[in-house]
Design a protein around this motif. Structure first.
Motif, PDB file in Angstrom:
ATOM      1  N   THR A 256      37.196  37.697 -33.506  1.00  0.00           N
ATOM      2  CA  THR A 256      35.915  38.462 -34.033  1.00  0.00           C
ATOM      3  C   THR A 256      36.331  39.704 -34.837  1.00  0.00           C
ATOM      4  O   THR A 256      35.488  40.016 -35.799  1.00  0.00           O
ATOM      5  CB  THR A 256      35.309  39.142 -32.462  1.00  0.00           C
ATOM      6  OG1 THR A 256      34.934  38.050 -31.949  1.00  0.00           O
ATOM      7  CG2 THR A 256      34.004  39.891 -32.958  1.00  0.00           C
ATOM      8  N   ASN A 257      37.241  40.464 -34.695  1.00  0.00           N
ATOM      9  CA  ASN A 257      37.977  41.280 -35.644  1.00  0.00           C
ATOM     10  C   ASN A 257      38.126  40.916 -36.943  1.00  0.00           C
ATOM     11  O   ASN A 257      37.782  41.412 -38.014  1.00  0.00           O
ATOM     12  CB  ASN A 257      39.102  41.946 -35.087  1.00  0.00           C
ATOM     13  CG  ASN A 257      38.927  42.830 -33.729  1.00  0.00           C
ATOM     14  OD1 ASN A 257      37.734  43.296 -33.393  1.00  0.00           O
ATOM     15  ND2 ASN A 257      39.722  42.835 -32.851  1.00  0.00           N
ATOM     16  N   LYS A 258      38.609  39.710 -36.979  1.00  0.00           N
ATOM     17  CA  LYS A 258      38.894  39.026 -38.316  1.00  0.00           C
ATOM     18  C   LYS A 258      37.907  38.522 -38.984  1.00  0.00           C
ATOM     19  O   LYS A 258      37.727  38.648 -40.150  1.00  0.00           O
ATOM     20  CB  LYS A 258      39.865  37.669 -38.058  1.00  0.00           C
ATOM     21  CG  LYS A 258      41.106  37.772 -37.697  1.00  0.00           C
ATOM     22  CD  LYS A 258      41.885  36.405 -37.361  1.00  0.00           C
ATOM     23  CE  LYS A 258      43.203  36.666 -36.983  1.00  0.00           C
ATOM     24  NZ  LYS A 258      43.969  35.334 -36.982  1.00  0.00           N
ATOM     25  N   LEU A 259      36.574  38.670 -38.538  1.00  0.00           N
ATOM     26  CA  LEU A 259      35.216  38.289 -39.123  1.00  0.00           C
ATOM     27  C   LEU A 259      34.840  39.518 -39.827  1.00  0.00           C
ATOM     28  O   LEU A 259      34.000  39.663 -40.603  1.00  0.00           O
ATOM     29  CB  LEU A 259      34.399  37.783 -37.958  1.00  0.00           C
ATOM     30  CG  LEU A 259      34.394  36.345 -37.390  1.00  0.00           C
ATOM     31  CD1 LEU A 259      33.321  36.143 -36.467  1.00  0.00           C
ATOM     32  CD2 LEU A 259      34.564  35.509 -38.672  1.00  0.00           C
ATOM     33  N   ASP A 260      35.382  41.048 -39.156  1.00  0.00           N
ATOM     34  CA  ASP A 260      34.772  42.151 -39.966  1.00  0.00           C
ATOM     35  C   ASP A 260      35.164  42.157 -41.265  1.00  0.00           C
ATOM     36  O   ASP A 260      34.628  42.873 -42.085  1.00  0.00           O
ATOM     37  CB  ASP A 260      35.318  43.378 -39.234  1.00  0.00           C
ATOM     38  CG  ASP A 260      35.048  43.173 -37.684  1.00  0.00           C
ATOM     39  OD1 ASP A 260      33.737  42.610 -37.621  1.00  0.00           O
ATOM     40  OD2 ASP A 260      35.493  43.993 -36.841  1.00  0.00           O
ATOM     41  N   VAL A 261      36.298  41.501 -41.791  1.00  0.00           N
ATOM     42  CA  VAL A 261      36.875  41.690 -43.312  1.00  0.00           C
ATOM     43  C   VAL A 261      35.918  40.974 -44.089  1.00  0.00           C
ATOM     44  O   VAL A 261      35.333  41.596 -44.934  1.00  0.00           O
ATOM     45  CB  VAL A 261      38.287  41.176 -43.269  1.00  0.00           C
ATOM     46  CG1 VAL A 261      38.544  41.137 -44.599  1.00  0.00           C
ATOM     47  CG2 VAL A 261      39.217  41.902 -42.410  1.00  0.00           C
ATOM     48  N   PRO A 262      35.418  39.630 -43.964  1.00  0.00           N
ATOM     49  CA  PRO A 262      34.444  39.064 -44.591  1.00  0.00           C
ATOM     50  C   PRO A 262      33.103  39.421 -44.941  1.00  0.00           C
ATOM     51  O   PRO A 262      32.480  39.704 -45.821  1.00  0.00           O
ATOM     52  CB  PRO A 262      34.463  37.573 -44.349  1.00  0.00           C
ATOM     53  CG  PRO A 262      35.114  37.438 -42.857  1.00  0.00           C
ATOM     54  CD  PRO A 262      35.956  38.623 -42.754  1.00  0.00           C
ATOM     55  N   ALA A 263      32.813  40.127 -43.770  1.00  0.00           N
ATOM     56  CA  ALA A 263      31.540  40.876 -43.612  1.00  0.00           C
ATOM     57  C   ALA A 263      31.483  42.261 -44.166  1.00  0.00           C
ATOM     58  O   ALA A 263      30.621  42.258 -44.861  1.00  0.00           O
ATOM     59  CB  ALA A 263      31.328  41.182 -42.107  1.00  0.00           C
ATOM     60  N   ALA A 264      32.505  42.910 -44.128  1.00  0.00           N
ATOM     61  CA  ALA A 264      32.590  44.199 -45.208  1.00  0.00           C
ATOM     62  C   ALA A 264      32.765  43.686 -46.480  1.00  0.00           C
ATOM     63  O   ALA A 264      31.951  44.549 -47.302  1.00  0.00           O
ATOM     64  CB  ALA A 264      33.927  44.827 -44.595  1.00  0.00           C
TER      65      ALA A 264
END
Length: 285
Positions: A256-264
């Motif tokens: 889930t934390n890895k998904l924060d990078v593409p979302a940002a």
């Protein structure tokens, strides 16, 4: 056409032909492999007829022996897989080398040759990583199956069966490759007149599954001291489930934390697209 380009073409054709030959050999039907079965039945007395070349490679490369035993593969199959993968990766650079030679391009022959060697090494590394990743998945599946096996063994002990019979009955009612390996270990113990927990402990050490070794230690206590291990087995199964649940939650949180990078990054792109017209008009004025 210079001699160097002609030599490169000959080497490329030889490597491609060798790769095709090895692939055809692997597709031919082979006789039954009795060696692995005999080694499982007699692990202490089985000899080794490994070729000298394979032994040289084993001494100089780190081989994942526990992973191979878990996947039920031999070291010869492991090195053969690495070799075939490297040969397969040689095909494209070899074709590039042939194209350079045929078109008489002013490119040094060492450049495509270096690319060929790099591709072969990369293919071997990828094949090794695939074995390690498959073994990690299989080991996690083995650990999850051990929760069921511990519960079944605890029920058999609670039903009044002895430790040896409890292990046999618990393994006989389950399906899957994990319980096939356990049944093979129990059968090997019966044929060699050894206690089943010793065979399970040896299997746990060979494939590096700690949970199976814990079960063997618990059942050894029941067999040698006559202890009632029902509560111990149930407590060990519950602790294993809690650990597996915790690891799954941690893995889910990491993903889930890895998904924060593409979302940002997506938000940043949207801000640029929205703000660019305004900034462009501002600077134009």
């Amino acid at each position: 056409m210079t001699n160097s380009y002609l030599t490169a073409m000959i080497l490329a054709g030889t490597m491609v032909g060798l790769g095709v030959f090895l692939l055809v050999v692997q597709m031919l039907p082979a006789p039954p492999a009795l060696g692995p079965a005999l080694r499982r039945l007699h692990p202490l007395s089985a000899g080794s007829n490994t070729p000298a070349g394979i032994s040289w490679l084993r001494r100089r490369f780190t081989v994942p022996y526990a992973d191979l035993r878990l996947l039920d593969r031999s070291t010869d199959q492991y090195f053969l897989t690495l070799g075939l993968t490297a040969l397969f990766c040689l095909i494209l650079p070899a074709l590039i080398t042939v194209a350079v030679a045929v078109l008489s391009l002013r490119v040094s022959v060492f450049i495509p040759a270096g690319v060929t060697v790099a591709a072969a090494l990369a293919g071997a590394v990828l094949a090794h990583r695939e074995v390690v990743s498959k073994a990690a998945v299989a080991r996690a599946e083995f650990t999850r199956a051990m929760c069921t096996y511990l519960d079944l063994a605890a029920h058999q002990v609670l039903g009044g069966h002895g430790p040896v019979e409890s292990l046999d009955r618990a393994a006989s009612v389950c399906h899957g490759w994990v319980f096939v390996r356990i049944r093979e270990a129990l059968l090997s113990a019966q044929l060699q007149l050894r206690p089943p927990w010793d065979e399970l402990k040896a299997l746990a050490r060979d494939i590096e599954v700690v949970e199976l070794g814990d079960l063997a230690d618990i059942m050894r206590t029941a067999g040698s001291e006559g202890a009632n291990v029902h509560q111990t087995l149930r407590a060990r199964a519950d602790s294993m489930r809690d650990r597996i649940r915790t690891e799954a939650l941690a893995q889910a949180e990491l993903r889930t934390n890895k998904l924060d990078v593409p979302a940002a990054a997506l938000i940043l792109v949207l801000l640029v697209l929205i703000g660019y017209p305004f900034m462009a008009r501002l600077f134009v004025r």
